[in-house]
Structures are given as C-alpha cells and as structure tokens.
Design a protein around this motif. Structure first.
Motif, PDB file in Angstrom:
ATOM      1  N   ASN A 203       1.663  -9.819  -4.812  1.00  0.00           N
ATOM      2  CA  ASN A 203       2.035  -9.494  -3.432  1.00  0.00           C
ATOM      3  C   ASN A 203       2.030  -7.994  -3.155  1.00  0.00           C
ATOM      4  O   ASN A 203       2.571  -7.532  -2.148  1.00  0.00           O
ATOM      5  N   GLU A 204       1.410  -7.228  -4.062  1.00  0.00           N
ATOM      6  CA  GLU A 204       1.333  -5.777  -3.890  1.00  0.00           C
ATOM      7  C   GLU A 204      -0.109  -5.303  -3.684  1.00  0.00           C
ATOM      8  O   GLU A 204      -0.394  -4.123  -3.797  1.00  0.00           O
ATOM      9  N   MET A 205      -0.995  -6.224  -3.364  1.00  0.00           N
ATOM     10  CA  MET A 205      -2.417  -5.886  -3.201  1.00  0.00           C
ATOM     11  C   MET A 205      -2.935  -6.363  -1.853  1.00  0.00           C
ATOM     12  O   MET A 205      -2.466  -7.356  -1.317  1.00  0.00           O
ATOM     13  N   PHE A 206      -3.942  -5.647  -1.343  1.00  0.00           N
ATOM     14  CA  PHE A 206      -4.598  -6.105  -0.126  1.00  0.00           C
ATOM     15  C   PHE A 206      -6.017  -5.542  -0.052  1.00  0.00           C
ATOM     16  O   PHE A 206      -6.348  -4.542  -0.695  1.00  0.00           O
ATOM     17  N   ILE A 301       0.514  -1.585   7.180  1.00  0.00           N
ATOM     18  CA  ILE A 301       0.703  -1.548   5.727  1.00  0.00           C
ATOM     19  C   ILE A 301       2.172  -1.312   5.384  1.00  0.00           C
ATOM     20  O   ILE A 301       2.742  -1.986   4.522  1.00  0.00           O
ATOM     21  N   GLU A 302       2.782  -0.360   6.070  1.00  0.00           N
ATOM     22  CA  GLU A 302       4.183  -0.023   5.788  1.00  0.00           C
ATOM     23  C   GLU A 302       5.121  -1.189   6.084  1.00  0.00           C
ATOM     24  O   GLU A 302       6.071  -1.438   5.333  1.00  0.00           O
ATOM     25  N   SER A 303       4.850  -1.906   7.167  1.00  0.00           N
ATOM     26  CA  SER A 303       5.726  -3.043   7.505  1.00  0.00           C
ATOM     27  C   SER A 303       5.481  -4.233   6.581  1.00  0.00           C
ATOM     28  O   SER A 303       6.420  -4.952   6.224  1.00  0.00           O
ATOM     29  N   THR A 304       4.236  -4.440   6.182  1.00  0.00           N
ATOM     30  CA  THR A 304       3.903  -5.572   5.316  1.00  0.00           C
ATOM     31  C   THR A 304       4.439  -5.385   3.903  1.00  0.00           C
ATOM     32  O   THR A 304       4.918  -6.338   3.272  1.00  0.00           O
ATOM     33  N   PHE A 305       4.377  -4.153   3.406  1.00  0.00           N
ATOM     34  CA  PHE A 305       4.776  -3.883   2.024  1.00  0.00           C
ATOM     35  C   PHE A 305       6.034  -3.001   1.946  1.00  0.00           C
ATOM     36  O   PHE A 305       6.194  -2.220   1.030  1.00  0.00           O
ATOM     37  N   LYS A 309       7.276  -1.327  -4.257  1.00  0.00           N
ATOM     38  CA  LYS A 309       7.331   0.037  -4.775  1.00  0.00           C
ATOM     39  C   LYS A 309       5.941   0.642  -4.907  1.00  0.00           C
ATOM     40  O   LYS A 309       5.768   1.856  -4.826  1.00  0.00           O
ATOM     41  N   ASN A 310       4.950  -0.223  -5.147  1.00  0.00           N
ATOM     42  CA  ASN A 310       3.567   0.233  -5.306  1.00  0.00           C
ATOM     43  C   ASN A 310       2.631  -0.704  -4.563  1.00  0.00           C
ATOM     44  O   ASN A 310       2.898  -1.902  -4.433  1.00  0.00           O
ATOM     45  N   ILE A 311       1.531  -0.153  -4.087  1.00  0.00           N
ATOM     46  CA  ILE A 311       0.536  -0.945  -3.354  1.00  0.00           C
ATOM     47  C   ILE A 311      -0.855  -0.614  -3.886  1.00  0.00           C
ATOM     48  O   ILE A 311      -1.173   0.558  -4.126  1.00  0.00           O
ATOM     49  N   LEU A 312      -1.693  -1.626  -4.026  1.00  0.00           N
ATOM     50  CA  LEU A 312      -3.093  -1.433  -4.413  1.00  0.00           C
ATOM     51  C   LEU A 312      -3.979  -1.882  -3.259  1.00  0.00           C
ATOM     52  O   LEU A 312      -3.919  -3.032  -2.824  1.00  0.00           O
ATOM     53  N   ALA A 313      -4.795  -0.969  -2.756  1.00  0.00           N
ATOM     54  CA  ALA A 313      -5.700  -1.274  -1.636  1.00  0.00           C
ATOM     55  C   ALA A 313      -7.142  -1.257  -2.119  1.00  0.00           C
ATOM     56  O   ALA A 313      -7.587  -0.287  -2.749  1.00  0.00           O
ATOM     57  N   PHE A 314      -7.879  -2.315  -1.829  1.00  0.00           N
ATOM     58  CA  PHE A 314      -9.302  -2.396  -2.150  1.00  0.00           C
ATOM     59  C   PHE A 314     -10.106  -2.040  -0.904  1.00  0.00           C
ATOM     60  O   PHE A 314      -9.964  -2.690   0.132  1.00  0.00           O
ATOM     61  N   GLN A 315     -10.943  -1.012  -1.007  1.00  0.00           N
ATOM     62  CA  GLN A 315     -11.761  -0.594   0.128  1.00  0.00           C
ATOM     63  C   GLN A 315     -13.249  -0.702  -0.192  1.00  0.00           C
ATOM     64  O   GLN A 315     -13.649  -0.607  -1.355  1.00  0.00           O
ATOM     65  N   SER A 335      -3.290   9.504  -0.054  1.00  0.00           N
ATOM     66  CA  SER A 335      -3.114   8.635   1.104  1.00  0.00           C
ATOM     67  C   SER A 335      -1.877   9.043   1.878  1.00  0.00           C
ATOM     68  O   SER A 335      -0.969   9.681   1.352  1.00  0.00           O
ATOM     69  N   LYS A 336      -1.840   8.677   3.165  1.00  0.00           N
ATOM     70  CA  LYS A 336      -0.658   8.953   3.984  1.00  0.00           C
ATOM     71  C   LYS A 336       0.532   8.130   3.501  1.00  0.00           C
ATOM     72  O   LYS A 336       1.675   8.433   3.814  1.00  0.00           O
ATOM     73  N   ILE A 337       0.228   7.059   2.759  1.00  0.00           N
ATOM     74  CA  ILE A 337       1.281   6.217   2.201  1.00  0.00           C
ATOM     75  C   ILE A 337       1.420   6.567   0.727  1.00  0.00           C
ATOM     76  O   ILE A 337       0.536   6.267  -0.087  1.00  0.00           O
ATOM     77  N   ALA A 338       2.515   7.213   0.365  1.00  0.00           N
ATOM     78  CA  ALA A 338       2.682   7.781  -0.980  1.00  0.00           C
ATOM     79  C   ALA A 338       2.564   6.744  -2.091  1.00  0.00           C
ATOM     80  O   ALA A 338       2.031   7.036  -3.164  1.00  0.00           O
ATOM     81  N   LYS A 339       3.033   5.543  -1.847  1.00  0.00           N
ATOM     82  CA  LYS A 339       3.046   4.532  -2.908  1.00  0.00           C
ATOM     83  C   LYS A 339       1.746   3.739  -2.996  1.00  0.00           C
ATOM     84  O   LYS A 339       1.644   2.792  -3.766  1.00  0.00           O
TER      85      LYS A 339
END
Length: 464
Positions: A203-206, A301-305, A309-315, A335-339
């Motif tokens: 639940n920390e990936m998108f 992103i901020e509201s979803t996660f 504590k950590n997020i992994l984004a696939f681009q 990134s603008k989102i530190a985590k």
C-alpha cells in the motif's frame, strides 16, 4: 557487470531461419559507458564502481530490405542478412495516420500493403525509403477542415485495414525479428521493478498514469512484475487532455476493474478563463503545469498516502523524449514530497522499444497515436509542435477554435500589430509577460504566475 570497452558484450542466442536451419547469433544488449571510470562498459545506467550516471550509447535502427522491416540489430534474425542504417529511432504508422498522409499526398490508399513507419517529423519511411513529404508545405496547402472531411469520407473503407493491422505480415515479422531485444529489455525492467518494490509495502506504491504510451507500458510492466493488478494508479486530469484520453481511461478501467484509478484534478480553476486573465501559458511561463497538474497530483498523493512513511512511485519517463529528460536519473528522491522515491523502469527505452512492447503484447493504448500524434499530454501545451497543433485542428476542431480565439484576443490586447500571424507563427509560446491585459492595465506592476506555488502570482515593477 563490467568489461573493458573493447570487449564484446554480446549475448549468444539460438534462432531459426525461415529454412528451418538452426544457427547461433550474437544479440547486443544496451551499452552504457561510464566516463568517470575511463570509459568502461556497464550493463545499467548506474556504474557499479563509482555509482555515477553511465551514459547510454546512441541507438541505431537498421532496415532489413529482405524482410522489409526495421530491426534493432544489424543482422536480421529472420533471414540472416545485414540491414542498412535507417535512423536512431522509429515508430509504426497506423492505418488511420497512413490514410491521412495519403490524403495529403493526393493518393488515398496508396500504401495500404506497404511497410510504413516514421523516423521522426517529416521522415515517413515506406518500404525502407523516405517518401517526399513536407509537414510545413502540407500545413500551408491544406485546410484542416478539408483533411477532416476526407478522413470521414474514406473512414469506412479504411476500417478493414485498421482491424487487420496486427495481422499484417510486416507487423508479424517486426515482432518476431526483434523478439530477443524485447525479451531482454522487458525482463531487465521487471527485475528492476521487483528489486525496488522489495523495500515498500503493497500500500506504499503507485503508478503515475497519464494515458500516454510510456505510462501505459510502465503500468503493464509493474503489474506483470509484481503479479498483481491492485496497484494504485494516479491519473492527473488537467482538463486539457486529448479527447481520446478520456475514452482510453474508460477502456483501461473496464479491462482492469481491480486497479484503483485515482483522479487528481483542480476543480476550482478554469484554464480558458485563466488565459483571459493572465494570458496563455508559454515555454517560459508554464503556469498551467503548476495549477492543473503538479499541484493537483501532489495533493492527491499526500492525501492518499498520508499514513505512509515512505512512497514508491513508478513513472514512464524516458530520456530520449527530450534534452531536459535526458538529465533525469532512473531513481530519484528529488521530489516535492520528501518521503517519495521515484523510479523510471523504462528510462532508457527508445520509442522503437515502447511500440515493440505494445504491439508484441497487444497492449491497448490511446487512439491519439493512431491519428498521428507522437506524444499525448495537454493538447494545447506551448511545447507542442506546429504539426501537433495542426492535427488538433483536424481531430478536435471545437477545442482548437476556442483556444485559437483566446490567443487572438490576447494578441490584440497586448498590442500585436498582426494578431493572426503572431498566433500562427507561435509568438505566444515565447512570451515572457502580460502587459496590456485588463488585469494589469491600470497598474505599474507586471503580473506573472508563480512557478512554485499554485494559485499565486508574482508582481514586479515595470520599467519606466
């Protein structure tokens, strides 16, 4: 993972020629050079010795005259003959775009049984030869309404070729001849995805999903690599997407009902109204990105996660897309989102590779590419080419005309002597201010949208 630059890094594979004779051949993988380490070769874009960025050697696309297809290796795996240089990248021309080009040449259905590709811009390739075609001349000679009318008139006859595209002999040969390369880059990308995902909970990936071909391929690779379809996808609805993007999004949701598709959208602002107030965006003043894209996506992103504590984004970023993107790293924490950690599995793929993957795996994609658009994002972006604008006038006349009128009004308000030429020559794309607009008419301040903070403007004193 490292060998001297002069060492042959080719992999040996077995393949079967049409005469059923099994032979062994060499398959060349992607080559990276680390300039900091005296030009040694690396197997990835990160040097395992100094951990610095390794540079990808320039790709070469060859043409096999015997099989009448583009190939990535000099020696064709189907017939064993050597190909000749045709370009540095290549994409297929679908029947819809092929018909449009034929109409512009005055010979509809001339190339229906031919091998038709594009090597960028004017470079339309038919049976390995560049045809005489000038985008500049076409835009001057043909009214977009005429082209649209002819496409509609001939559409029914063209449907047969659209439905049978994947059964075309040239396409089948293209897939088979480049299958080893596809397998190599696909497996490498999926291994990379699996390795990066190990450090994150499910639940920390998108997947950052735009509806374009690159994010489509990235999405498919992620779901295959992790063997699950319930990966969160975040789609940034800027309200400026191509008409086909919304249709494609519906198809994607229907095919993957278990994939959460979250929509990030600024519902409070209207692009056209903002253009009237502060002027259209330009290459120097891309306020639209902050207000309608990055701001909305960041909030989603901020509201979803918010509890992660950590997020992994696939681009789906690729370096070959532009000079700016060529500077991107495959993995970044910038990134603008530190985590958030952002990774780009297909960062060194060519457009050739993306379409090889899509066609070989029969992945559904945005129909704008069938129409001839090489990139799909915001249809009125100031970074779009004149050809892209021309195609928009053909396929989205109502949206195009509305925005075109806004540009004309802007040119008049800012005192341009020839508003029509100013707009058609792309002068609005290079603008750096908005003097003359009603918003700043009665003030000695110059108004500019802030590039960093959404819904914020910078005020600067005009020179006397």
């Amino acid at each position: 993972h490292i060998k001297d630059r002069g060492t042959n890094r080719a992999k040996k594979e077995k393949y079967i020629l049409y005469n059923n004779v099994e032979k062994e051949r060499e398959y060349v993988m992607l080559k990276y050079i680390c300039e900091k380490c005296n030009g040694i070769e690396c197997e990835t874009s990160v040097c395992p010795i100094c951990n610095s960025r390794a540079k990808l050697e320039k790709s070469i696309i060859y043409w096999c005259e015997n099989c009448n297809i583009p190939i990535y290796e000099e020696q064709c795996s189907l017939c064993g003959k050597k190909g000749s240089y045709i370009g540095t990248d290549m994409r297929p021309v679908f029947p819809e775009e092929r018909l449009m080009i034929e109409i512009m040449l005055g010979e509809p259905f001339k190339y229906v049984s031919q091998s038709v590709w594009n090597a960028g811009g004017n470079n339309y390739i038919v049976n390995g030869k560049k045809i005489k075609f000038s985008i500049k001349n076409v835009m001057k000679e043909y009214d977009p309404n005429y082209i649209a009318g002819e496409l509609q008139r001939l559409q029914e006859k063209n449907l047969e070729y659209e439905k049978n595209f994947y059964n075309d002999l040239h396409i089948k040969k293209f897939i088979e001849a480049n299958s080893l390369r596809l397998n190599e880059i696909s497996q490498e990308a999926m291994r990379y995805i699996q390795e990066k995902a190990k450090k994150f909970a499910e639940n920390e990936m998108f997947v950052s999903f735009s509806g374009g071909k690159d994010s489509t391929v990235t999405s498919d690779l992620v779901m295959k690599a992790l063997r699950r379809e319930d990966i969160i996808h975040i789609y940034g609805d800027t309200t400026l997407e191509y008409s086909t993007t919304g249709i494609y999004l519906q198809k994607f949701r229907k095919k993957y009902p278990n994939t959460p598709m979250l929509i990030a959208k600024n519902k409070e602002q209207d692009f056209n109204e903002l253009c009237k107030v502060i002027g259209p965006p330009s290459r120097m003043m891309r306020w639209c990105c902050t207000i309608f894209k990055t701001g909305a996506i960041t909030r989603k992103i901020e509201s979803t996660f918010r509890n992660s504590k950590n997020i992994l984004a696939f681009q789906g970023i690729r370096r070959s897309e532009s000079t700016a993107r060529n500077k991107y790293d495959r993995e970044s924490n910038d990134s603008k989102i530190a985590k958030q950690v952002v990774v780009s599995p297909i960062i060194d793929w060519q457009e050739f590779d993306v379409w090889l993957y899509i066609i070989s795996n029969n992945v559904e994609f945005n129909d704008a590419y069938r129409q001839g658009f090489s990139r799909v994002g915001c249809w009125c972006c100031p970074n779009n080419s004149g050809w892209s604008e021309y195609l928009s006038a053909i396929y989205m006349p109502e949206k195009y005309n509305k925005f075109h009128n806004i540009l004309i009004d802007f040119a008049k308000q800012t005192g341009k002597t020839d508003p029509i030429n100013y707009v058609e020559d792309g002068g609005w794309k290079a603008r750096q201010g908005g003097n003359g607009l009603e918003f700043s008419k009665n003030t000695i301040l110059e108004v500019k949208p802030c590039a960093l903070i959404e819904n914020t403007y910078n005020f600067e004193l005009n020179k006397p």
